[in-house]
Design a protein around this motif. Structure first.
Motif, PDB file in Angstrom:
ATOM      1  N   GLU B  99      -2.291  11.299  34.251  1.00 62.27           N
ATOM      2  CA  GLU B  99      -2.977  10.139  33.844  1.00 62.27           C
ATOM      3  C   GLU B  99      -3.554  10.490  32.393  1.00 62.27           C
ATOM      4  N   ARG B 100      -4.154  11.641  32.251  1.00 65.25           N
ATOM      5  CA  ARG B 100      -4.690  12.083  30.884  1.00 65.25           C
ATOM      6  C   ARG B 100      -3.712  12.274  29.883  1.00 65.25           C
ATOM      7  N   PHE B 101      -2.641  13.035  30.511  1.00 64.73           N
ATOM      8  CA  PHE B 101      -1.535  13.388  29.286  1.00 64.73           C
ATOM      9  C   PHE B 101      -0.780  12.050  28.730  1.00 64.73           C
ATOM     10  N   TRP B 102      -0.532  11.047  29.831  1.00 68.26           N
ATOM     11  CA  TRP B 102       0.031  10.065  29.078  1.00 68.26           C
ATOM     12  C   TRP B 102      -0.878   9.154  28.268  1.00 68.26           C
ATOM     13  N   ARG B 103      -2.099   9.219  28.615  1.00 62.88           N
ATOM     14  CA  ARG B 103      -2.977   8.326  27.913  1.00 62.88           C
ATOM     15  C   ARG B 103      -3.185   8.850  26.451  1.00 62.88           C
ATOM     16  N   ALA B 104      -3.424  10.280  26.498  1.00 63.07           N
ATOM     17  CA  ALA B 104      -3.445  10.927  25.233  1.00 63.07           C
ATOM     18  C   ALA B 104      -2.239  10.746  24.326  1.00 63.07           C
ATOM     19  N   PHE B 105      -1.007  10.759  25.401  1.00 61.23           N
ATOM     20  CA  PHE B 105       0.450  10.713  24.511  1.00 61.23           C
ATOM     21  C   PHE B 105       0.401   9.353  23.748  1.00 61.23           C
ATOM     22  N   GLY B 106       0.089   8.452  24.527  1.00 63.50           N
ATOM     23  CA  GLY B 106      -0.169   7.103  24.035  1.00 63.50           C
ATOM     24  C   GLY B 106      -0.967   6.853  22.634  1.00 63.50           C
ATOM     25  N   THR B 283     -10.146   7.508  22.684  1.00 59.01           N
ATOM     26  CA  THR B 283      -9.598   7.969  21.615  1.00 59.01           C
ATOM     27  C   THR B 283      -8.982   9.486  21.801  1.00 59.01           C
ATOM     28  N   ASP B 284      -8.822   9.744  23.236  1.00 63.61           N
ATOM     29  CA  ASP B 284      -8.458  11.055  23.496  1.00 63.61           C
ATOM     30  C   ASP B 284      -6.901  11.181  23.057  1.00 63.61           C
ATOM     31  N   VAL B 285      -6.588  12.153  22.398  1.00 62.78           N
ATOM     32  CA  VAL B 285      -5.492  12.723  21.820  1.00 62.78           C
ATOM     33  C   VAL B 285      -5.085  13.998  22.462  1.00 62.78           C
ATOM     34  N   LEU B 286      -3.562  14.255  22.218  1.00 61.45           N
ATOM     35  CA  LEU B 286      -3.221  15.583  22.738  1.00 61.45           C
ATOM     36  C   LEU B 286      -3.729  16.721  22.300  1.00 61.45           C
ATOM     37  N   GLY B 287      -4.062  16.762  20.949  1.00 58.45           N
ATOM     38  CA  GLY B 287      -4.771  18.142  20.378  1.00 58.45           C
ATOM     39  C   GLY B 287      -6.214  18.250  21.165  1.00 58.45           C
ATOM     40  N   LEU B 288      -6.895  17.217  21.238  1.00 59.50           N
ATOM     41  CA  LEU B 288      -8.074  17.188  22.233  1.00 59.50           C
ATOM     42  C   LEU B 288      -7.729  17.854  23.618  1.00 59.50           C
ATOM     43  N   LEU B 289      -7.111  17.152  24.175  1.00 58.21           N
ATOM     44  CA  LEU B 289      -6.719  17.419  25.481  1.00 58.21           C
ATOM     45  C   LEU B 289      -6.157  18.921  25.745  1.00 58.21           C
ATOM     46  N   PHE B 290      -5.498  19.328  24.804  1.00 55.37           N
ATOM     47  CA  PHE B 290      -5.092  20.852  24.931  1.00 55.37           C
ATOM     48  C   PHE B 290      -6.304  21.329  24.736  1.00 55.37           C
ATOM     49  N   TYR B 291      -7.109  21.025  23.856  1.00 50.94           N
ATOM     50  CA  TYR B 291      -8.526  22.049  23.473  1.00 50.94           C
ATOM     51  C   TYR B 291      -9.368  22.075  24.899  1.00 50.94           C
ATOM     52  N   ARG B 292      -9.559  20.925  25.479  1.00 48.56           N
ATOM     53  CA  ARG B 292     -10.260  20.993  26.538  1.00 48.56           C
ATOM     54  C   ARG B 292      -9.700  21.595  27.882  1.00 48.56           C
TER      55      ARG B 292
END
Lengths: 299, 336
Positions: B99-106, B283-292
């Motif tokens: 869920e988080r991945f696709w949201r950030a990806f989007g 405004t979550d993006v892949l970079g932030l998701l990776f960091y978290r």
């Protein structure tokens, strides 16, 4: 513009009657269009510059004044914000860390790169093309994605929470770009130069240091300049790899903003301190930056 | 940051035998302008090359391969607990991670599309307009490019101060000119937050496509447009049918660079919306998701999970860039 306007060959047959009013009308429209274009271009220049100007102005105003009127000019320039940020909010420390880390990384990264670039450009050896490709591959790699292994690598080397660890990573991150630019420059130098020097009895390192190195000085400047911009502005690696004592300015800003979030004029001063060295650099080297950005396009 | 030369270099490196053949046919020798070169003793060669090679391999290349290896293991804290195969990857694409991945990806996708629509279009427009005007050209180009120098972190904080709903300069200015209705909570509204980020990002980077397009325009001989005009083509037609096709290579390069930059975006979002991509992940993006996932994750398997995410992002960004560059080069060759 005027030449292109007049360049369409006058249609010989219809030339007698209509051209005068038509040309006048077209000229007026052209003039109006030109004015609109200028308005747009200078209007956007204002958009580009206003935030930076506001940042500078607001940093010079006391907090109470800023609250009342966010858009006003400073009544009298107040430097308190700067002294507070510099001493109390530890900007002196962040600034020193930034200077030490950035300068050392650039010196280390550029030194090793210029040696490798020279060899790749001027020597023939087994696997030279492969090695060049290996370095070039780094140009498109998003190196931040390797940050977890970098973290444990530095941990194992005892370099975590140290400036040296950060410097190693930064210096390495600049290698592909520097090698690429410098190799291209070394290749352009005529072979006769080094041959003449060698006939005069100069050794390999002497030829490199005395003859070749001074000739690529412009490229060295470009390479170092762009590394400076990248490294001075980076916040991700210090955030992950060092403790607070070693924070550089951009990471320092993040703690600064959580601690002093309510004091806007102070925050503006912090932003100006972080940005000022780059603006100074830009004023010194505008031309180099503007042309460096587009190297490889056109021409 | 990735610059134009880098993509051009990559293009050349990826060109392989075909363009190598071209170079040989035209210039002679393997690479254009390359002197014959000498065969140096091994010790000398090592002295020149080893420092850079060691630094680059140890701190850039080795960590990337390590990340791949990390992603194939289950972790207990900082200890590898056993081979996991592709478990970390399947977990990434299932349940709450997916869920988080696709949201950030989007959001990254929207970020890219928005940037292409606003930044690239405006950059092209400015370049074309500046190309024809003489007055103040240098000053304008410099002004547009100045924000590029500023750290994305500074840009983010500066704009969040200016966009603050109560004390911010932007809303204050809007109210001052009677546009109260436009005074919005720019960064707090889930609908507005991402477009706001895209505009702020555009403000910072617009000088870059503008300069690239200016350089490309300067490389187009004036005769082409003149010939078309002599044939009676209007200014708009000349642009669409003569100038724009000739700019396609530059547009391609700008697109690839924008893609890489937007997929890696992190600093600006972190400064403006925090590490969670506020408001509520809008405004979550892949970079932030990776960091978290890597550094703010209570999961014992944080290393395995974040490494899998890193590998996926790497393959996607690198893969798309390579394919896009190749396709562009083919298209360019066909046009020639």
């Amino acid at each position: 513009m005027t030449t292109t306007l007049e360049s369409p060959a006058p249609p010989p047959a219809a030339a007698s009657a209509p051209p005068r009013p038509r040309r006048a009308r077209r000229g007026a429209r052209e003039l109006l269009g030109g004015a609109a274009v200028q308005l747009l271009l200078w209007g956007y220049a204002a958009v580009a510059l206003a935030p930076l100007l506001l940042m500078l102005i607001s940093s010079l105003r006391p907090e109470a004044e800023l609250r009342q009127d966010p858009l006003g000019l400073p009544v009298r320039p107040a430097l308190e914000n700067y002294t507070t940020a510099w001493t109390q909010a530890n900007f002196s420390g962040y600034f020193m860390n930034s200077v030490v880390v950035t300068v050392s990384s650039i010196l280390l990264g550029t030194s090793v790169s210029v040696l490798a670039a020279y060899a790749l450009a001027r020597f023939r050896f087994f696997g030279d093309a492969l090695l060049t490709a290996f370095f070039m591959a780094g140009l498109m790699i998003p190196i931040r994605l390797g940050v977890v292994p970098v973290f444990y690598l530095l941990d194992n080397l005892g370099l975590l929470d140290s400036q040296l660890g950060l410097i190693c990573v930064y210096a390495a991150s600049g290698v592909p770009f520097s090698v690429f630019v410098l190799t291209a420059f070394f290749r352009q130098l005529p072979v006769e130069l080094e041959e003449a020097a060698r006939i005069d009895g100069a050794g390999e390192f002497r030829v490199f240091g005395r003859i070749m190195l001074p000739l690529v000085r412009p490229a060295l400047a470009t390479v170092m300049l762009f590394q400076f911009i990248d490294l001075w502005n980076d916040f991700f690696f210090p955030l992950v790899l060092v403790d607070r004592e070693h924070y550089t300015l951009p990471v320092g800003l993040t703690t600064f903003f959580t601690e002093y979030g309510l004091n806007q004029s102070l925050l503006y001063a912090g932003l100006v301190i972080t940005t000022a060295p780059l603006v100074v650099l830009f004023l010194i080297a505008t031309r180099q930056i503007m042309t460096g950005l587009t190297a490889g396009i056109g021409r | 940051m990735v610059r134009a030369e880098q993509v051009v270099a990559e293009e050349r490196a990826a060109a392989g035998p075909r363009s190598g053949g071209r170079a040989r046919a035209s210039g002679g020798g393997r690479a254009k302008g390359r002197p014959p070169g000498r065969r140096p003793p091994v010790a000398l060669l090592a002295a020149f090359i080893l420092p850079a090679l060691a630094l680059y391999t140890v701190f850039i290349i080795y960590p990337l391969f390590s990340a791949l290896q990390y992603s194939l293991f289950t972790w207990e804290g900082t200890r590898q607990a056993g081979f996991a195969g592709l478990d970390n990857f399947t977990r990434l694409f299932s349940g709450v991670y997916a869920e988080r991945f696709w949201r950030a990806f989007g959001h990254n996708g929207l970020f890219f599309l928005g940037t292409m629509a606003v930044q690239t279009t405006l950059g092209l427009a400015f370049a074309v307009l500046l190309h024809r005007s003489r007055f103040g050209k240098r000053f304008l180009q410099t002004a547009y490019t100045l924000p590029y120098l500023v750290s994305p972190i500074v840009v983010g904080y500066l704009w969040s101060l200016m966009l603050s709903p109560q004390f911010g300069a932007v809303n204050e200015a809007l109210r001052a000119v009677g546009l109260d209705a436009l005074a919005q909570p720019w960064t707090g509204d889930p609908q507005l937050a991402l477009p706001t980020l895209i505009l702020v990002n555009t403000w910072q980077w617009i000088g870059f496509p503008m300069l690239l397009f200016s350089a490309a325009l300067a490389g187009i001989p004036e005769e082409y447009a003149e010939a078309a005009r002599t044939d009676g083509a209007s200014g708009a037609r000349v642009f669409w049918h003569v100038t724009l096709p000739l700019l396609l290579p530059a547009i391609g390069i700008v697109s690839v660079l924008t893609f890489i930059g937007n997929m890696n975006v992190l600093d600006l979002v972190y400064a403006m919306q925090g590490s969670q991509g506020a408001p509520a992940g809008a405004t979550d993006v892949l970079g932030l998701l990776f960091y978290r996932t890597a550094f703010q994750n209570p999961d014992l398997n944080a290393i395995g999970q974040s490494s899998a995410l890193a590998v996926v992002m790497f393959v996607f960004i690198f893969g798309v860039s390579i394919v896009a560059t190749r396709v562009l080069r083919r298209a360019e060759e066909r046009l020639r």
